[in-house]
Design an enzyme around this catalytic site. Structure first.
Site, PDB file in Angstrom:
ATOM      1  N   HIS A  18     105.595  85.537  64.319  1.00  9.27           N
ATOM      2  CA  HIS A  18     105.341  84.260  63.642  1.00  9.27           C
ATOM      3  C   HIS A  18     104.054  84.338  62.830  1.00  9.27           C
ATOM      4  O   HIS A  18     103.979  83.868  61.708  1.00  9.27           O
ATOM      5  CB  HIS A  18     105.244  83.113  64.665  1.00  9.27           C
ATOM      6  CG  HIS A  18     106.450  83.021  65.542  1.00  9.27           C
ATOM      7  ND1 HIS A  18     106.403  82.741  66.884  1.00  9.27           N
ATOM      8  CD2 HIS A  18     107.760  83.230  65.265  1.00  9.27           C
ATOM      9  CE1 HIS A  18     107.627  82.763  67.386  1.00  9.27           C
ATOM     10  NE2 HIS A  18     108.459  83.069  66.421  1.00  9.27           N
ATOM     11  N   ASP A 114     105.307  76.469  61.505  1.00  6.06           N
ATOM     12  CA  ASP A 114     106.548  77.218  61.682  1.00  6.06           C
ATOM     13  C   ASP A 114     107.479  76.396  62.570  1.00  6.06           C
ATOM     14  O   ASP A 114     107.128  75.289  62.993  1.00  6.06           O
ATOM     15  CB  ASP A 114     106.287  78.650  62.185  1.00  6.06           C
ATOM     16  CG  ASP A 114     105.690  78.706  63.577  1.00  6.06           C
ATOM     17  OD1 ASP A 114     106.063  77.882  64.430  1.00  6.06           O
ATOM     18  OD2 ASP A 114     104.839  79.585  63.829  1.00  6.06           O
ATOM     19  N   ALA A 347     103.104 100.784  66.645  1.00  2.00           N
ATOM     20  CA  ALA A 347     102.937 101.736  65.530  1.00  2.00           C
ATOM     21  C   ALA A 347     102.657 100.970  64.243  1.00  2.00           C
ATOM     22  O   ALA A 347     102.998  99.793  64.149  1.00  2.00           O
ATOM     23  CB  ALA A 347     104.224 102.546  65.368  1.00  2.00           C
ATOM     24  N   ASN A 368     111.198  89.775  60.482  1.00  6.89           N
ATOM     25  CA  ASN A 368     110.133  90.475  59.746  1.00  6.89           C
ATOM     26  C   ASN A 368     110.478  91.951  59.588  1.00  6.89           C
ATOM     27  O   ASN A 368     110.318  92.529  58.514  1.00  6.89           O
ATOM     28  CB  ASN A 368     108.792  90.348  60.468  1.00  6.89           C
ATOM     29  CG  ASN A 368     108.320  88.918  60.506  1.00  6.89           C
ATOM     30  OD1 ASN A 368     108.009  88.343  59.477  1.00  6.89           O
ATOM     31  ND2 ASN A 368     108.306  88.328  61.682  1.00  6.89           N
ATOM     32  N   ALA A 387     117.159  85.945  70.687  1.00 11.87           N
ATOM     33  CA  ALA A 387     116.968  84.907  69.659  1.00 11.87           C
ATOM     34  C   ALA A 387     118.115  84.956  68.638  1.00 11.87           C
ATOM     35  O   ALA A 387     119.273  85.073  69.006  1.00 11.87           O
ATOM     36  CB  ALA A 387     115.597  85.045  69.006  1.00 11.87           C
ATOM     37  N   GLN A 389     118.738  87.297  66.518  1.00 17.49           N
ATOM     38  CA  GLN A 389     118.886  88.661  66.006  1.00 17.49           C
ATOM     39  C   GLN A 389     120.347  89.098  65.848  1.00 17.49           C
ATOM     40  O   GLN A 389     120.665  89.913  64.975  1.00 17.49           O
ATOM     41  CB  GLN A 389     118.107  89.631  66.899  1.00 17.49           C
ATOM     42  CG  GLN A 389     116.603  89.401  66.799  1.00 17.49           C
ATOM     43  CD  GLN A 389     115.834  89.903  68.005  1.00 17.49           C
ATOM     44  OE1 GLN A 389     116.364  90.635  68.834  1.00 17.49           O
ATOM     45  NE2 GLN A 389     114.571  89.505  68.112  1.00 17.49           N
TER      46      GLN A 389
HETATM   47  N1  UDP Z   1     105.218  95.567  64.412  1.00 14.32           N
HETATM   48  C1  UDP Z   1     104.345  96.608  64.140  1.00 14.32           C
HETATM   49  N2  UDP Z   1     104.311  97.659  65.016  1.00 14.32           N
HETATM   50  C2  UDP Z   1     105.099  97.740  66.125  1.00 14.32           C
HETATM   51  C3  UDP Z   1     105.989  96.680  66.381  1.00 14.32           C
HETATM   52  C4  UDP Z   1     106.037  95.603  65.493  1.00 14.32           C
HETATM   53  O1  UDP Z   1     103.614  96.583  63.151  1.00 14.32           O
HETATM   54  O2  UDP Z   1     105.011  98.722  66.850  1.00 14.32           O
HETATM   55  C5  UDP Z   1     105.272  94.412  63.466  1.00 14.32           C
HETATM   56  C6  UDP Z   1     106.446  94.562  62.515  1.00 14.32           C
HETATM   57  O3  UDP Z   1     106.063  95.307  61.385  1.00 14.32           O
HETATM   58  C7  UDP Z   1     106.789  93.104  62.214  1.00 14.32           C
HETATM   59  C8  UDP Z   1     106.378  92.359  63.475  1.00 14.32           C
HETATM   60  O4  UDP Z   1     105.488  93.215  64.185  1.00 14.32           O
HETATM   61  O5  UDP Z   1     106.021  92.642  61.119  1.00 14.32           O
HETATM   62  C9  UDP Z   1     107.548  92.052  64.369  1.00 14.32           C
HETATM   63  O6  UDP Z   1     108.234  90.963  63.869  1.00 14.32           O
HETATM   64  P1  UDP Z   1     109.816  90.828  63.985  1.00 14.32           P
HETATM   65  O7  UDP Z   1     110.178  89.516  63.377  1.00 14.32           O
HETATM   66  O8  UDP Z   1     110.483  92.008  63.422  1.00 14.32           O
HETATM   67  O9  UDP Z   1     110.133  90.861  65.524  1.00 14.32           O
HETATM   68  P2  UDP Z   1     109.546  90.089  66.799  1.00 14.32           P
HETATM   69  O10 UDP Z   1     108.406  90.895  67.262  1.00 14.32           O
HETATM   70  O11 UDP Z   1     109.156  88.703  66.358  1.00 14.32           O
HETATM   71  O12 UDP Z   1     110.692  90.121  67.736  1.00 14.32           O
END
Ligand code: UDP
Length: 481
Positions: A18, A114, A347, A368, A387, A389
């Site tokens: 978010h 949000d 990562a 994202n 969610a 997904q």
């Molecule tokens: N992310 C990252 N490194 C990781 C895991 C996630 O930078 O090892 C970032 C990813 O690039 C994205 C966000 O965390 O911008 C995850 O958002 P997403 O909506 O994909 O999934 P959520 O974590 O909300 O399930």
């Protein structure tokens, strides 16, 4: 005090998924549309401030502030769903938000929340601010959310119990196997009523911003605007402003980026399940075998598995002789050798996806991550976990043709190694070319819509215009005009 620029206050609910898009929206408002921007962040504790997003930077165009952390342990069981916990945290944060806005020297023009922050829109009314909701997901998800309060018992029964598709006016129906978590959990009535409340509150906003773009979801966006269709319940104007994703950071040297530099073009599949996604012990092991079997190069962001049936000892992570953690198959590191890289916990995902050696993304389909894959032109293996997904995965695989999905259905015990290896091969080998072609087209269109004159740029410009008009009205009132 009257401010010469519109001042937007943004509210981000807990979770990197978010916070990241909310910050990106704030940056765009500041750099492209002349706003002053304050982002308030809600979190369970102050550890979020260690994130690079909070690093002080002279070039940052916005003011990022953590609201006092909220402790909800006395209010809700820690086993409650994430969505329930998020809703309670956001409610508990309202007094601090009100106090922070009231203490602001320059009067804010607009509040943008949000979807978990919609209760805060009442605060915007108290302070005579414009009120917007930013959906950090698809227009299709927005569609089901605003339609949700109007789903009658018969339609709900057909979808939930009889497993028929859920019809949404003017949009693609949602098949039961792709549905939202809340339709699967038959016991949690609070979640159901909470989601209905959010649906109603969204439609009372002055506008709804969505992290998507016109060419990606034309049908759904059209239905949301159509008074004879979903527009009737969405009520507020819908502004597709995406894809807003984090830009690539300065090329910080790291082991994983150094390793990627040595690999051939489009030869590596990146495997990650977002900021919170975790697999069961059996699934983690099966995924390791699947990657090994595929014979393709990979980077895998690994977290220790969480398994309701596992004994506590299972989580005592010990390493075998070659350093392989105990939750991965014995000798995995030796057999993989230089063909793969295992990165524990986190990562630099946006840097990795932008690297020319990446040829595929094995993803949980968080929105994202999905956008990051599209803006970098990377086809996907869609492996949704929770969610919305499953809906994202259906859209990617069946509508856009940029991902493959497991044949094994939702809630199936475990996806086996052969199926995993097969999906990796399909993305990285022949079928991959077809998907890569399509995702490169999306990449180009994503770039186009964000540049000046593009549809997403224009959407945000319209929001900006409304805020300027509001600012002038407030100014005139202050002068007694
Ligand atoms: N992310 C990252 N490194 C990781 C895991 C996630 O930078 O090892 C970032 C990813 O690039 C994205 C966000 O965390 O911008 C995850 O958002 P997403 O909506 O994909 O999934 P959520 O974590 O909300 O399930």
């Amino acid at each position: 005090m009257q401010n010469p620029n519109p001042h937007a206050v943004l509210l981000a609910s807990p979770g990197m998924g978010h916070l990241i898009p909310v910050v990106e929206l704030g940056k765009r408002l500041a750099t492209h549309h002349g706003f002053d921007v304050t982002v308030f962040v809600v979190a369970a504790d102050a550890s979020i401030t260690k994130s690079s997003l909070f690093k002080p930077s002279q070039s940052s165009p916005l003011n990022l502030e953590l609201l006092p952390p909220v402790d909800i342990s006395a209010l809700v069981d820690s086993t409650a769903s994430v969505v329930t916990q998020l809703m309670i945290m956001m409610r508990e944060a309202l007094p601090s938000l009100r106090a922070a806005i009231s203490a602001m020297k320059s009067r804010p023009t607009a509040l943008i929340v949000d979807m978990f922050g919609t209760e805060a829109l009442a605060i915007a009314e108290e302070f005579d601010m414009l009120k917007y909701v930013f959906i950090t997901s698809t227009a299709w998800f927005l569609a089901v959310t605003v339609h949700f309060p109007y789903i009658d018992e018969e339609a709900e029964h057909k979808h939930r119990i009889m497993k028929r598709p859920l019809d949404i006016p003017g949009c693609r129906s949602i098949r039961h196997e792709d549905t939202l978590d809340l339709f699967l959990d038959q016991t949690n009535k609070n979640l159901f009523s909470g989601f209905a409340r959010v649906g109603m509150e969204i439609s009372n906003a002055d506008g709804i911003l969505v992290n998507t773009w016109q060419d990606l979801e034309p049908l759904t966006l059209c239905a949301l605007k159509d008074e004879k269709s979903l527009g009737r319940v969405a009520k507020a104007p819908v502004y597709p402003v995406g894809p807003l994703t984090r830009p690539i950071g300065q090329s910080s040297k790291s082991e994983v980026m150094d390793w990627l530099d040595m690999q051939p073009t489009e030869s590596v599949i990146y495997v990650s399940f977002g900021s919170g996604g975790t697999l069961s012990a059996k699934q983690t092991s099966e995924l390791a075998w699947g990657l090994e079997l595929s014979q393709h190069k990979f980077i895998w962001v690994v977290r220790p598995p969480v398994d309701g049936d596992a004994s506590a000892n299972f989580f005592n992570v010990t390493n075998s002789h070659d350093g392989t953690p105990s939750y991965l198959p014995n000798g995995f590191y030796t057999r993989i050798g230089k063909r793969g890289m295992v990165v524990p916990m986190w990562a630099p995902q946006n840097e990795i996806l932008a690297h020319e050696s990446i040829g595929g993304f094995f993803s949980h389909c968080g929105w994202n991550s999905t956008l990051e894959s599209m803006v970098n032109g990377v086809p996907m293996v869609a492996w949704p976990l929770y969610a919305e997904q499953q809906m994202n995965a259906a859209m990617l695989a069946e509508e856009l043709g940029v991902a493959v999905r497991p044949k094994t259905q939702l809630n199936a015990a475990v996806i086996e190694r052969e199926e995993i290896a097969g999906m990796v091969r399909r993305v990285m080998e022949l079928k991959g070319n077809e998907m890569r072609g399509k995702v490169k087209e999306l990449q180009a269109s994503a770039k186009r819509v964000l540049t000046q004159g593009g549809s997403s740029y224009n959407s945000l410009a319209r929001v900006s215009k409304e805020c300027e008009l509001k600012l002038h009205r407030l100014g005139a009132m202050a002068l007694g005009g």
